[in-house]
Design a protein around this motif. Structure first.
Motif, mmCIF file in Angstrom:
data_model
loop_
_atom_site.group_PDB
_atom_site.id
_atom_site.type_symbol
_atom_site.label_atom_id
_atom_site.label_comp_id
_atom_site.label_asym_id
_atom_site.label_seq_id
_atom_site.Cartn_x
_atom_site.Cartn_y
_atom_site.Cartn_z
ATOM 1 N N GLU A 105 0.799 -1.224 0.000
ATOM 2 C CA GLU A 105 0.000 0.000 0.000
ATOM 3 C C GLU A 105 0.833 1.275 0.000
ATOM 4 O O GLU A 105 0.387 2.309 -0.512
ATOM 5 C CB GLU A 105 -0.918 0.013 1.224
ATOM 6 C CG GLU A 105 -2.006 -1.049 1.195
ATOM 7 C CD GLU A 105 -2.883 -1.011 2.442
ATOM 8 O OE1 GLU A 105 -2.501 -0.314 3.408
ATOM 9 O OE2 GLU A 105 -3.932 -1.671 2.456
ATOM 10 N N TYR A 106 2.043 1.221 0.558
ATOM 11 C CA TYR A 106 2.787 2.467 0.774
ATOM 12 C C TYR A 106 4.166 2.526 0.125
ATOM 13 O O TYR A 106 4.645 3.607 -0.189
ATOM 14 C CB TYR A 106 2.936 2.720 2.284
ATOM 15 C CG TYR A 106 1.610 2.874 2.972
ATOM 16 C CD1 TYR A 106 0.932 4.086 2.949
ATOM 17 C CD2 TYR A 106 1.016 1.801 3.613
ATOM 18 C CE1 TYR A 106 -0.299 4.224 3.569
ATOM 19 C CE2 TYR A 106 -0.215 1.926 4.234
ATOM 20 C CZ TYR A 106 -0.870 3.149 4.205
ATOM 21 O OH TYR A 106 -2.092 3.285 4.799
ATOM 22 N N VAL A 107 4.821 1.384 -0.063
ATOM 23 C CA VAL A 107 6.172 1.396 -0.624
ATOM 24 C C VAL A 107 6.154 1.201 -2.137
ATOM 25 O O VAL A 107 6.707 2.008 -2.889
ATOM 26 C CB VAL A 107 7.052 0.318 0.045
ATOM 27 C CG1 VAL A 107 8.453 0.332 -0.558
ATOM 28 C CG2 VAL A 107 7.126 0.546 1.553
ATOM 29 N N LEU A 108 5.509 0.132 -2.592
ATOM 30 C CA LEU A 108 5.535 -0.175 -4.027
ATOM 31 C C LEU A 108 4.904 0.904 -4.909
ATOM 32 O O LEU A 108 5.398 1.155 -6.015
ATOM 33 C CB LEU A 108 4.863 -1.525 -4.281
ATOM 34 C CG LEU A 108 5.712 -2.740 -3.908
ATOM 35 C CD1 LEU A 108 4.934 -4.025 -4.109
ATOM 36 C CD2 LEU A 108 6.995 -2.784 -4.728
ATOM 37 N N PRO A 109 3.814 1.566 -4.478
ATOM 38 C CA PRO A 109 3.278 2.625 -5.344
ATOM 39 C C PRO A 109 4.286 3.725 -5.665
ATOM 40 O O PRO A 109 4.162 4.403 -6.681
ATOM 41 C CB PRO A 109 2.104 3.176 -4.527
ATOM 42 C CG PRO A 109 1.651 2.017 -3.700
ATOM 43 C CD PRO A 109 2.924 1.304 -3.330
ATOM 44 N N ARG A 110 5.319 3.891 -4.841
ATOM 45 C CA ARG A 110 6.329 4.916 -5.078
ATOM 46 C C ARG A 110 7.252 4.561 -6.243
ATOM 47 O O ARG A 110 7.902 5.437 -6.804
ATOM 48 C CB ARG A 110 7.178 5.119 -3.817
ATOM 49 C CG ARG A 110 6.408 5.688 -2.649
ATOM 50 C CD ARG A 110 7.201 5.562 -1.363
ATOM 51 N NE ARG A 110 8.453 6.306 -1.419
ATOM 52 C CZ ARG A 110 8.606 7.551 -1.010
ATOM 53 N NH1 ARG A 110 7.577 8.201 -0.498
ATOM 54 N NH2 ARG A 110 9.770 8.158 -1.075
#
Length: 304
Positions: A105-110
């Motif tokens: 939810e928070y690392v890969l979208p970056r």
């Protein structure tokens, strides 16, 4: 001057074909160009490689010594070319994997946007599950690999660190802790807590660290846990609403910190640092697109 592999290839072809004209046809070059390249190789080594007679072409002693090495160089170039063709073919299709909630939810979208721009022939199919579910899917359900938030000791599973993470105590903006940089463990344990569910990597790290600092009984019995949620978003909403404090990854609260909704607070003498891991079967090879994605994750960790 570095050895010219192209010249070695030409010499090898001339020696194998037995004539300059036949080698030129095979290499799609003119005969004078082939001759010139062999002569350049002879000048580099300072010795004759071929004896040219009117009837046939013969290798000199130097040429016979060089031929096996030239053959190895040609074979290596061919193998390298085939390997890179396979690599390009492998960097196509669907990359299927699972990621734990914090990572998914928070690392890969970056980084997925830039990753897919670099590899436009790859499509990503990512399932978001907790750490225990991912390890089970890799071990028993044929999942190629996963990204989890805590180490795994399941037999047959290879867990490799990918990037660093840190968990912090999180308080709502109106809480007395929000004006402090650090609190004691005793102060934290006195507060109502809203935590992730059992089986999540975040929950496991919290409990493991509390055991490390001396809570010999079950850590959950020492904390005032009033609610458990299956997502970081639900935990953050509960904290914002004043339901209690929590311990979350710094990756998950960047937005709320920037808006002034949540405040990270360190707990004295407690270290909630951890690593994210990739997991796969020890007997399985990591798909090339997966290796490329993990490389991007490691780079992102260095930039954090």
């Amino acid at each position: 001057m570095a050895l010219n592999v192209h010249q070695l290839h030409i010499f090898y072809t001339v020696a194998e074909r037995g004539s300059f004209s036949s080698a030129a046809q095979n290499l799609h070059m003119t005969q004078p160009a082939v001759t010139m390249q062999v002569q350049a190789l002879e000048e580099r080594f300072g010795t004759k490689l071929l004896n040219r007679t009117t009837k046939k072409l013969e290798l000199t002693e130097a040429g016979r010594r060089l031929l096996p090495q030239a053959r190895k160089a040609v074979e290596l170039m061919r193998e390298t070319d085939e390997m890179m063709v396979r690599f390009a073919e492998d960097l196509k299709g669907r990359l299927q994997f699972a990621a734990s909630l914090t990572i998914g939810e928070y690392v890969l979208p970056r980084l997925l946007g830039s990753f897919l721009r670099r590899f436009p022939d790859i499509s990503v199919d990512m399932k978001v599950m907790n750490t225990t579910e991912i390890v089970d899917a890799v071990a028993h359900q044929g999942l190629d690999f996963g990204l989890i938030e805590a180490p795994s000791d399941v037999p047959g599973i290879l867990a490799e660190p990918v990037m660093d993470d840190e968990l912090v105590l999180v308080a709502p903006a109106a809480h007395p802790f929000a004006s402090r940089e650090e609190v004691t463990l005793e102060e934290m344990l006195a507060e109502p807590m809203v935590l992730r569910e059992k089986g999540s990597g975040t929950r496991q790290i919290v409990e493991d660290e509390l055991l490390r600092v001396g809570l010999t009984d079950a850590p959950e019995s020492k904390m005032r846990i009033i609610s458990e949620f299956g997502s970081n978003g639900a935990v953050k909403s509960a904290v914002e609403a004043g339901l209690g404090l929590s311990v979350l990854s710094v990756w998950t609260i960047k937005h709320e910190i920037s808006l002034g909704l949540l405040k990270p607070v360190r707990v004295k003498d407690v270290d909630f640092k951890r690593q994210f891991y990739s997991v796969r079967l020890r007997s399985a090879l990591l798909p090339i697109p997966a290796a490329a994605l993990l490389g991007d994750l490691r780079e992102l960790s260095h930039e954090k």
